[in-house]
Design a protein around this motif. Structure first.
Motif, PDB file in Angstrom:
ATOM      1  N   ARG A   1      18.397  30.369   8.122  1.00  0.00           N
ATOM      2  CA  ARG A   1      17.153  29.804   7.594  1.00  0.00           C
ATOM      3  C   ARG A   1      17.344  28.536   6.748  1.00  0.00           C
ATOM      4  NH1 ARG A   1      14.120  35.089   5.330  1.00  0.00           N
ATOM      5  NH2 ARG A   1      12.492  33.545   4.855  1.00  0.00           N
ATOM      6  N   VAL A   2      18.319  28.558   5.865  1.00  0.00           N
ATOM      7  CA  VAL A   2      18.537  27.386   5.003  1.00  0.00           C
ATOM      8  C   VAL A   2      18.969  26.161   5.815  1.00  0.00           C
ATOM      9  CG1 VAL A   2      19.901  26.436   3.113  1.00  0.00           C
ATOM     10  CG2 VAL A   2      18.975  28.751   2.932  1.00  0.00           C
ATOM     11  N   PRO A   3      19.942  26.297   6.727  1.00  0.00           N
ATOM     12  CA  PRO A   3      20.308  25.141   7.556  1.00  0.00           C
ATOM     13  C   PRO A   3      19.135  24.660   8.415  1.00  0.00           C
ATOM     14  CG  PRO A   3      22.057  26.762   7.610  1.00  0.00           C
ATOM     15  CD  PRO A   3      20.884  27.421   6.939  1.00  0.00           C
ATOM     16  N   ALA A   4      18.324  25.595   8.924  1.00  0.00           N
ATOM     17  CA  ALA A   4      17.177  25.220   9.754  1.00  0.00           C
ATOM     18  C   ALA A   4      16.174  24.415   8.947  1.00  0.00           C
ATOM     19  CB  ALA A   4      16.517  26.470  10.323  1.00  0.00           C
ATOM     20  N   PHE A   5      15.903  24.853   7.708  1.00  0.00           N
ATOM     21  CA  PHE A   5      14.981  24.130   6.832  1.00  0.00           C
ATOM     22  C   PHE A   5      15.524  22.742   6.498  1.00  0.00           C
ATOM     23  CE2 PHE A   5      13.840  22.847   2.499  1.00  0.00           C
ATOM     24  CZ  PHE A   5      12.460  22.779   2.622  1.00  0.00           C
ATOM     25  N   THR A   6      16.797  22.690   6.133  1.00  0.00           N
ATOM     26  CA  THR A   6      17.429  21.415   5.766  1.00  0.00           C
ATOM     27  C   THR A   6      17.424  20.441   6.934  1.00  0.00           C
ATOM     28  OG1 THR A   6      18.891  22.590   4.224  1.00  0.00           O
ATOM     29  CG2 THR A   6      19.514  20.346   4.852  1.00  0.00           C
ATOM     30  N   LEU A   7      17.765  20.941   8.117  1.00  0.00           N
ATOM     31  CA  LEU A   7      17.816  20.096   9.307  1.00  0.00           C
ATOM     32  C   LEU A   7      16.434  19.571   9.666  1.00  0.00           C
ATOM     33  CD1 LEU A   7      19.405  18.930  11.697  1.00  0.00           C
ATOM     34  CD2 LEU A   7      18.973  21.080  12.922  1.00  0.00           C
ATOM     35  N   MET A   8      15.430  20.444   9.619  1.00  0.00           N
ATOM     36  CA  MET A   8      14.083  20.033   9.989  1.00  0.00           C
ATOM     37  C   MET A   8      13.537  18.966   9.044  1.00  0.00           C
ATOM     38  SD  MET A   8      10.539  22.195  10.397  1.00  0.00           S
ATOM     39  CE  MET A   8      10.006  21.897   8.707  1.00  0.00           C
ATOM     40  N   MET A   9      13.718  19.175   7.738  1.00  0.00           N
ATOM     41  CA  MET A   9      13.215  18.221   6.756  1.00  0.00           C
ATOM     42  C   MET A   9      13.961  16.894   6.846  1.00  0.00           C
ATOM     43  SD  MET A   9      10.720  19.775   5.479  1.00  0.00           S
ATOM     44  CE  MET A   9      10.290  18.583   4.197  1.00  0.00           C
ATOM     45  N   ALA A  10      15.281  16.961   7.021  1.00  0.00           N
ATOM     46  CA  ALA A  10      16.082  15.743   7.119  1.00  0.00           C
ATOM     47  C   ALA A  10      15.709  14.950   8.359  1.00  0.00           C
ATOM     48  CB  ALA A  10      17.572  16.094   7.149  1.00  0.00           C
TER      49      ALA A  10
ATOM     50  N   TYR B   1      13.976  11.274   8.319  1.00  0.00           N
ATOM     51  CA  TYR B   1      14.700  10.182   8.972  1.00  0.00           C
ATOM     52  C   TYR B   1      13.821   9.507  10.018  1.00  0.00           C
ATOM     53  CZ  TYR B   1      17.803   7.763  12.169  1.00  0.00           C
ATOM     54  OH  TYR B   1      18.375   6.812  12.982  1.00  0.00           O
ATOM     55  N   ARG B   2      13.182  10.309  10.857  1.00  0.00           N
ATOM     56  CA  ARG B   2      12.347   9.748  11.921  1.00  0.00           C
ATOM     57  C   ARG B   2      11.167   8.970  11.351  1.00  0.00           C
ATOM     58  NH1 ARG B   2      10.782  13.955  16.400  1.00  0.00           N
ATOM     59  NH2 ARG B   2      10.063  12.006  17.365  1.00  0.00           N
ATOM     60  N   ILE B   3      10.588   9.477  10.260  1.00  0.00           N
ATOM     61  CA  ILE B   3       9.462   8.786   9.636  1.00  0.00           C
ATOM     62  C   ILE B   3       9.922   7.471   9.004  1.00  0.00           C
ATOM     63  CG2 ILE B   3       7.823   8.876   7.708  1.00  0.00           C
ATOM     64  CD1 ILE B   3       7.374  11.813   8.328  1.00  0.00           C
ATOM     65  N   SER B   4      11.086   7.501   8.350  1.00  0.00           N
ATOM     66  CA  SER B   4      11.592   6.289   7.691  1.00  0.00           C
ATOM     67  C   SER B   4      11.864   5.177   8.696  1.00  0.00           C
ATOM     68  CB  SER B   4      12.871   6.603   6.906  1.00  0.00           C
ATOM     69  OG  SER B   4      13.932   6.956   7.780  1.00  0.00           O
ATOM     70  N   VAL B   5      12.292   5.549   9.898  1.00  0.00           N
ATOM     71  CA  VAL B   5      12.589   4.564  10.933  1.00  0.00           C
ATOM     72  C   VAL B   5      11.313   3.853  11.390  1.00  0.00           C
ATOM     73  CG1 VAL B   5      13.390   4.261  13.306  1.00  0.00           C
ATOM     74  CG2 VAL B   5      14.669   5.703  11.733  1.00  0.00           C
ATOM     75  N   THR B   6      10.196   4.572  11.364  1.00  0.00           N
ATOM     76  CA  THR B   6       8.944   3.997  11.874  1.00  0.00           C
ATOM     77  C   THR B   6       8.390   2.885  10.981  1.00  0.00           C
ATOM     78  OG1 THR B   6       7.494   5.561  10.704  1.00  0.00           O
ATOM     79  CG2 THR B   6       8.334   6.228  12.868  1.00  0.00           C
ATOM     80  N   PHE B   7       8.818   2.811   9.725  1.00  0.00           N
ATOM     81  CA  PHE B   7       8.261   1.812   8.818  1.00  0.00           C
ATOM     82  C   PHE B   7       8.574   0.369   9.257  1.00  0.00           C
ATOM     83  CE2 PHE B   7       8.395   5.370   5.614  1.00  0.00           C
ATOM     84  CZ  PHE B   7       7.011   5.520   5.582  1.00  0.00           C
ATOM     85  N   ALA B   8       9.534   0.224  10.143  1.00  0.00           N
ATOM     86  CA  ALA B   8       9.877  -1.112  10.639  1.00  0.00           C
ATOM     87  C   ALA B   8       9.001  -1.500  11.832  1.00  0.00           C
ATOM     88  CB  ALA B   8      11.342  -1.161  11.043  1.00  0.00           C
ATOM     89  N   ALA B   9       8.218  -0.537  12.328  1.00  0.00           N
ATOM     90  CA  ALA B   9       7.364  -0.793  13.483  1.00  0.00           C
ATOM     91  C   ALA B   9       5.956  -1.214  13.046  1.00  0.00           C
ATOM     92  CB  ALA B   9       7.298   0.452  14.369  1.00  0.00           C
ATOM     93  N   GLN B  10       5.220  -1.809  13.962  1.00  0.00           N
ATOM     94  CA  GLN B  10       3.868  -2.265  13.646  1.00  0.00           C
ATOM     95  C   GLN B  10       2.851  -1.133  13.681  1.00  0.00           C
ATOM     96  OE1 GLN B  10       3.058  -5.452  16.388  1.00  0.00           O
ATOM     97  NE2 GLN B  10       4.138  -6.974  15.146  1.00  0.00           N
ATOM     98  N   ASN B  11       3.050  -0.177  14.568  1.00  0.00           N
ATOM     99  CA  ASN B  11       2.112   0.938  14.696  1.00  0.00           C
ATOM    100  C   ASN B  11       2.643   2.188  13.995  1.00  0.00           C
ATOM    101  OD1 ASN B  11       4.196   1.073  16.554  1.00  0.00           O
ATOM    102  ND2 ASN B  11       2.974   2.117  18.112  1.00  0.00           N
ATOM    103  N   THR B  12       3.026   2.019  12.741  1.00  0.00           N
ATOM    104  CA  THR B  12       3.631   3.106  11.966  1.00  0.00           C
ATOM    105  C   THR B  12       2.742   4.341  11.897  1.00  0.00           C
ATOM    106  OG1 THR B  12       4.863   1.555  10.583  1.00  0.00           O
ATOM    107  CG2 THR B  12       4.541   3.763   9.710  1.00  0.00           C
ATOM    108  N   PHE B  13       1.464   4.157  11.646  1.00  0.00           N
ATOM    109  CA  PHE B  13       0.529   5.290  11.485  1.00  0.00           C
ATOM    110  C   PHE B  13       0.537   6.175  12.727  1.00  0.00           C
ATOM    111  CE2 PHE B  13      -3.681   7.300  11.640  1.00  0.00           C
ATOM    112  CZ  PHE B  13      -3.731   7.865  10.368  1.00  0.00           C
ATOM    113  N   GLU B  14       0.468   5.563  13.880  1.00  0.00           N
ATOM    114  CA  GLU B  14       0.446   6.327  15.133  1.00  0.00           C
ATOM    115  C   GLU B  14       1.795   6.985  15.402  1.00  0.00           C
ATOM    116  OE1 GLU B  14      -0.081   5.470  19.913  1.00  0.00           O
ATOM    117  OE2 GLU B  14      -1.196   4.232  18.464  1.00  0.00           O
ATOM    118  N   LEU B  15       2.877   6.281  15.096  1.00  0.00           N
ATOM    119  CA  LEU B  15       4.214   6.827  15.336  1.00  0.00           C
ATOM    120  C   LEU B  15       4.494   8.051  14.470  1.00  0.00           C
ATOM    121  CD1 LEU B  15       6.364   3.577  15.701  1.00  0.00           C
ATOM    122  CD2 LEU B  15       5.763   5.229  17.487  1.00  0.00           C
TER     123      LEU B  15
END
Length: 205
Positions: free
Chosen positions: A81-90, A94-108
């Motif tokens: 459970r702990v690794p699953a929670f950590t992996l999911m949140m990380a 990470y995926r959300i932070s990458v989208t900030f460089a894109a123009q359609n961030t809200f949709e991504l």
């Protein structure tokens, strides 16, 4: 459980599938996360048994195809459970932070949330279909978070003197908990099924 509980499962289908065409539906996940966080402060995993759309989806949808095999104990192990929670949140951050460089961030961001909902729903459906319906809930990262935040809140109480040891409460527990020894079990989802089933009114919250 609440009167609305049986109908919440449809939201999982709407977000998981409808979100493929309308990514904005993914933001519903933030509402769910915020609600479960707030309720966990006062009632532990109460959200899981009363307001969780996926829990409703399991209880009133997947139950129709479930083979109802015993839930593997490894799913409730903190080593899973702990690794699953950590992996999911990380992964989500990470995926959300990458989208900030894109123009359609809200949709991504909406797309990322939809994909997480879809993937976890597929995994939960497979587990619930092969084992018991709430198998996913034993390892659910959000359920684990609620356990850590308020696992000792709103605990089930038992009048051991009136209990006749019929074990009906344990037969209806969707989490397959040992209800008679539940004193301070932080994974109780407070669905109230054991309370309703008890013929001696020995259980209460």
């Amino acid at each position: 459980m609440l009167k609305i509980t049986p109908y919440l499962g449809s939201l999982v289908v709407i977000v998981s599938l409808g979100g493929l065409w309308y990514p904005i539906l993914g933001y519903f996940m933030f509402l769910v996360m915020g609600t479960l966080f707030i309720t966990s402060l006062f009632r532990g995993r109460w959200f899981c048994g009363n307001l969780c759309p996926r829990g409703s989806y399991f209880d009133y949808g997947i139950i129709k195809i479930s083979k109802k095999r015993k839930i593997p104990k490894i799913l409730s192990s903190m080593w899973v459970r702990v690794p699953a929670f950590t992996l999911m949140m990380a992964l989500m951050m990470y995926r959300i932070s990458v989208t900030f460089a894109a123009q359609n961030t809200f949709e991504l961001i909406g797309t990322i949330l939809v994909s997480m909902c879809l993937v976890t729903t597929i995994i939960g459906t497979m587990l619930g279909g092969y084992f018991n319906t709430r198998s996913w809930c034993n390892a659910c990262p959000m359920g684990t978070m609620q356990r850590f935040i308020g696992g000792n809140k709103h605990q089930l109480q038992m009048d051991h003197e009136s209990c006749v040891d019929c074990k009906l409460c344990e037969k209806v527990c969707p989490m397959e908990l040992k209800v008679r020894d539940i004193g301070n079990n932080p994974d109780c989802i407070k669905c109230g099924r054991c309370v309703e089933k008890c013929p001696k009114d020995s259980l209460s919250f």
